[in-house]
Write a protein that holds these residues in place. Structure first.
Motif, mmCIF file in Angstrom:
data_model
loop_
_atom_site.group_PDB
_atom_site.id
_atom_site.type_symbol
_atom_site.label_atom_id
_atom_site.label_comp_id
_atom_site.label_asym_id
_atom_site.label_seq_id
_atom_site.Cartn_x
_atom_site.Cartn_y
_atom_site.Cartn_z
ATOM 1 N N PHE A 20 0.883 -1.174 0.000
ATOM 2 C CA PHE A 20 0.000 0.000 0.000
ATOM 3 C C PHE A 20 0.918 1.220 0.000
ATOM 4 O O PHE A 20 1.385 1.663 1.060
ATOM 5 N N PRO A 21 1.217 1.742 -1.211
ATOM 6 C CA PRO A 21 2.133 2.888 -1.277
ATOM 7 C C PRO A 21 1.391 4.209 -1.139
ATOM 8 O O PRO A 21 0.233 4.323 -1.541
ATOM 9 N N GLY A 22 2.048 5.202 -0.580
ATOM 10 C CA GLY A 22 1.419 6.520 -0.471
ATOM 11 C C GLY A 22 2.350 7.502 0.210
ATOM 12 O O GLY A 22 3.429 7.122 0.686
ATOM 13 N N SER A 23 1.922 8.750 0.230
ATOM 14 C CA SER A 23 2.726 9.765 0.920
ATOM 15 C C SER A 23 2.427 9.707 2.428
ATOM 16 O O SER A 23 3.307 9.924 3.250
ATOM 17 N N PHE A 24 1.161 9.463 2.764
ATOM 18 C CA PHE A 24 0.736 9.364 4.170
ATOM 19 C C PHE A 24 1.260 10.550 4.983
ATOM 20 O O PHE A 24 1.860 10.380 6.044
ATOM 21 N N ASP A 25 1.006 11.738 4.458
ATOM 22 C CA ASP A 25 1.594 12.968 5.012
ATOM 23 C C ASP A 25 0.516 13.900 5.550
ATOM 24 O O ASP A 25 0.273 14.958 4.962
ATOM 25 N N PRO A 26 -0.183 13.537 6.643
ATOM 26 C CA PRO A 26 0.016 12.376 7.506
ATOM 27 C C PRO A 26 -0.949 11.219 7.161
ATOM 28 O O PRO A 26 -1.860 11.391 6.347
ATOM 29 N N PHE A 27 -0.727 10.061 7.819
ATOM 30 C CA PHE A 27 -1.598 8.883 7.726
ATOM 31 C C PHE A 27 -2.920 9.216 8.428
ATOM 32 O O PHE A 27 -2.923 9.689 9.568
ATOM 33 N N THR A 28 -4.037 8.997 7.737
ATOM 34 C CA THR A 28 -5.349 9.408 8.276
ATOM 35 C C THR A 28 -6.264 8.203 8.537
ATOM 36 O O THR A 28 -5.928 7.061 8.189
ATOM 37 N N LEU A 29 -7.435 8.482 9.066
ATOM 38 C CA LEU A 29 -8.453 7.436 9.254
ATOM 39 C C LEU A 29 -8.877 6.848 7.906
ATOM 40 O O LEU A 29 -9.287 5.697 7.831
ATOM 41 N N GLY A 30 -8.788 7.651 6.839
ATOM 42 C CA GLY A 30 -9.105 7.147 5.497
ATOM 43 C C GLY A 30 -8.118 6.073 5.081
ATOM 44 O O GLY A 30 -8.509 5.013 4.570
ATOM 45 N N HIS A 31 -6.831 6.317 5.297
ATOM 46 C CA HIS A 31 -5.811 5.314 4.968
ATOM 47 C C HIS A 31 -6.029 4.043 5.799
ATOM 48 O O HIS A 31 -5.918 2.917 5.305
ATOM 49 N N ALA B 147 9.845 11.760 6.630
ATOM 50 C CA ALA B 147 9.597 10.348 6.327
ATOM 51 C C ALA B 147 9.773 9.503 7.587
ATOM 52 O O ALA B 147 9.017 8.562 7.835
ATOM 53 N N GLU B 148 10.754 9.872 8.410
ATOM 54 C CA GLU B 148 11.029 9.114 9.645
ATOM 55 C C GLU B 148 9.831 9.194 10.602
ATOM 56 O O GLU B 148 9.434 8.194 11.190
ATOM 57 N N LYS B 149 9.260 10.385 10.734
ATOM 58 C CA LYS B 149 8.099 10.567 11.614
ATOM 59 C C LYS B 149 6.905 9.763 11.082
ATOM 60 O O LYS B 149 6.208 9.072 11.828
ATOM 61 N N ARG B 150 6.660 9.874 9.767
ATOM 62 C CA ARG B 150 5.517 9.166 9.170
ATOM 63 C C ARG B 150 5.655 7.656 9.382
ATOM 64 O O ARG B 150 4.698 6.962 9.742
ATOM 65 N N LEU B 151 6.891 7.160 9.176
ATOM 66 C CA LEU B 151 7.173 5.731 9.371
ATOM 67 C C LEU B 151 6.915 5.333 10.829
ATOM 68 O O LEU B 151 6.248 4.328 11.101
ATOM 69 N N GLU B 152 7.415 6.133 11.742
ATOM 70 C CA GLU B 152 7.286 5.845 13.179
ATOM 71 C C GLU B 152 5.805 5.794 13.595
ATOM 72 O O GLU B 152 5.378 4.871 14.281
ATOM 73 N N TRP B 153 5.016 6.769 13.151
ATOM 74 C CA TRP B 153 3.590 6.808 13.514
ATOM 75 C C TRP B 153 2.851 5.567 13.002
ATOM 76 O O TRP B 153 2.040 4.977 13.710
ATOM 77 N N ILE B 154 3.145 5.192 11.746
ATOM 78 C CA ILE B 154 2.400 4.070 11.153
ATOM 79 C C ILE B 154 2.851 2.740 11.773
ATOM 80 O O ILE B 154 2.039 1.870 12.063
ATOM 81 N N ARG B 155 4.173 2.620 12.030
ATOM 82 C CA ARG B 155 4.670 1.389 12.686
ATOM 83 C C ARG B 155 4.041 1.210 14.055
ATOM 84 O O ARG B 155 3.629 0.109 14.422
ATOM 85 N N ALA B 156 3.941 2.301 14.809
ATOM 86 C CA ALA B 156 3.368 2.215 16.161
ATOM 87 C C ALA B 156 1.892 1.820 16.083
ATOM 88 O O ALA B 156 1.404 1.009 16.867
ATOM 89 N N PRO C 107 -5.904 8.318 13.266
ATOM 90 C CA PRO C 107 -6.050 7.242 14.246
ATOM 91 C C PRO C 107 -5.597 7.774 15.609
ATOM 92 O O PRO C 107 -4.659 8.589 15.673
ATOM 93 N N SER C 108 -6.246 7.307 16.696
ATOM 94 C CA SER C 108 -6.005 7.951 17.995
ATOM 95 C C SER C 108 -4.563 7.797 18.488
ATOM 96 O O SER C 108 -4.094 8.597 19.303
ATOM 97 N N SER C 109 -3.826 6.797 17.980
ATOM 98 C CA SER C 109 -2.428 6.638 18.432
ATOM 99 C C SER C 109 -1.501 7.678 17.800
ATOM 100 O O SER C 109 -0.381 7.865 18.263
ATOM 101 N N ILE C 110 -1.959 8.332 16.740
ATOM 102 C CA ILE C 110 -1.107 9.346 16.093
ATOM 103 C C ILE C 110 -1.444 10.706 16.693
ATOM 104 O O ILE C 110 -2.495 11.284 16.404
ATOM 105 N N LYS C 111 -0.547 11.145 17.565
ATOM 106 C CA LYS C 111 -0.810 12.412 18.266
ATOM 107 C C LYS C 111 0.106 13.495 17.718
ATOM 108 O O LYS C 111 1.321 13.414 17.820
ATOM 109 N N ILE C 112 -0.514 14.490 17.080
ATOM 110 C CA ILE C 112 0.260 15.592 16.508
ATOM 111 C C ILE C 112 -0.230 16.880 17.158
ATOM 112 O O ILE C 112 -1.419 17.229 17.048
ATOM 113 N N ASN C 113 0.682 17.539 17.853
ATOM 114 C CA ASN C 113 0.290 18.775 18.546
ATOM 115 C C ASN C 113 -0.063 19.884 17.585
ATOM 116 O O ASN C 113 0.480 19.960 16.484
#
Ligand code: ADP
Length: 155
Positions: A7-18, A48-57, A147-153
């Motif tokens: 599932f490729p994408g920018s995910f900038d950021p990863f959303t409930l839609g993704h 990219a590192e942040k996006r990866l970290e959020w989705i992995r978690a 998603p609730s685990s992705i917390k962005i201030n």
């Protein structure tokens, strides 16, 4: 090739839609690798590192899901990693227009890799990463779109 998808994408950021696309894709495939794109012609808002970290978690306890950075063509990644399917999400006819061009281009590059589309749940059809970014840039609260685990201030 096995029944594996990317599932490729920018995910900038990863959303409930993704996330909805992933949930719909999971029963269809043995595994899904989320490929976080670093598009050379697009400067990303979140690294990219942040996006990866959020989705992995988010998917840490989901054994069928892997998350990687994509630094090549999607179809090349698929051939190298034995993935026969590219998963993409559709919200509306405009997405279909855009997505079908990409799918045809990928088909021209590599005929053995098939693109599979899933339609998101209607409640997520208005969510787009670009609008979420605009809200964030202007100091708004984006938590309801993520998603609730992705917390962005807020900024
Ligand atoms: P790209 O820059 O490759 O289009 P995106 O992160 O914007 O990457 O989107 C990745 C995939 O997720 C695309 O197939 C897109 O159509 C789909 N998508 C994005 N938002 C939604 C949503 N709200 N519902 C369903 N699919 C979505």
């Amino acid at each position: 090739m096995s029944n594996k998808a990317v599932f490729p994408g920018s995910f900038d950021p990863f959303t409930l839609g993704h996330n909805s696309v992933i949930r719909k894709g999971l029963p269809l495939f043995d595994s899904i690798t989320i490929l976080v794109g670093q598009n050379s012609s697009k400067t990303s808002y979140f690294s990219a590192e942040k996006r990866l970290e959020w989705i992995r978690a988010l998917y840490k306890s989901e054994s069928k899901i892997k998350v990687e950075i994509l630094d090549s063509l999607t179809v090349d990644y698929c051939i190298k990693n034995d993935c026969a399917f590219i998963l993409r999400g559709l919200r509306n006819a405009q997405d279909f227009q855009y997505e079908s061009s990409i799918a045809h281009m990928n088909q021209a590059l590599q005929h053995s890799v098939e693109t599979v589309f899933v339609l998101c749940d209607i409640k997520y059809a208005a969510i787009s990463s670009s609008i979420v970014r605009e809200i964030h840039k202007n100091g708004g609260d984006i938590s309801q779109f993520l998603p609730s685990s992705i917390k962005i201030n807020r900024i």
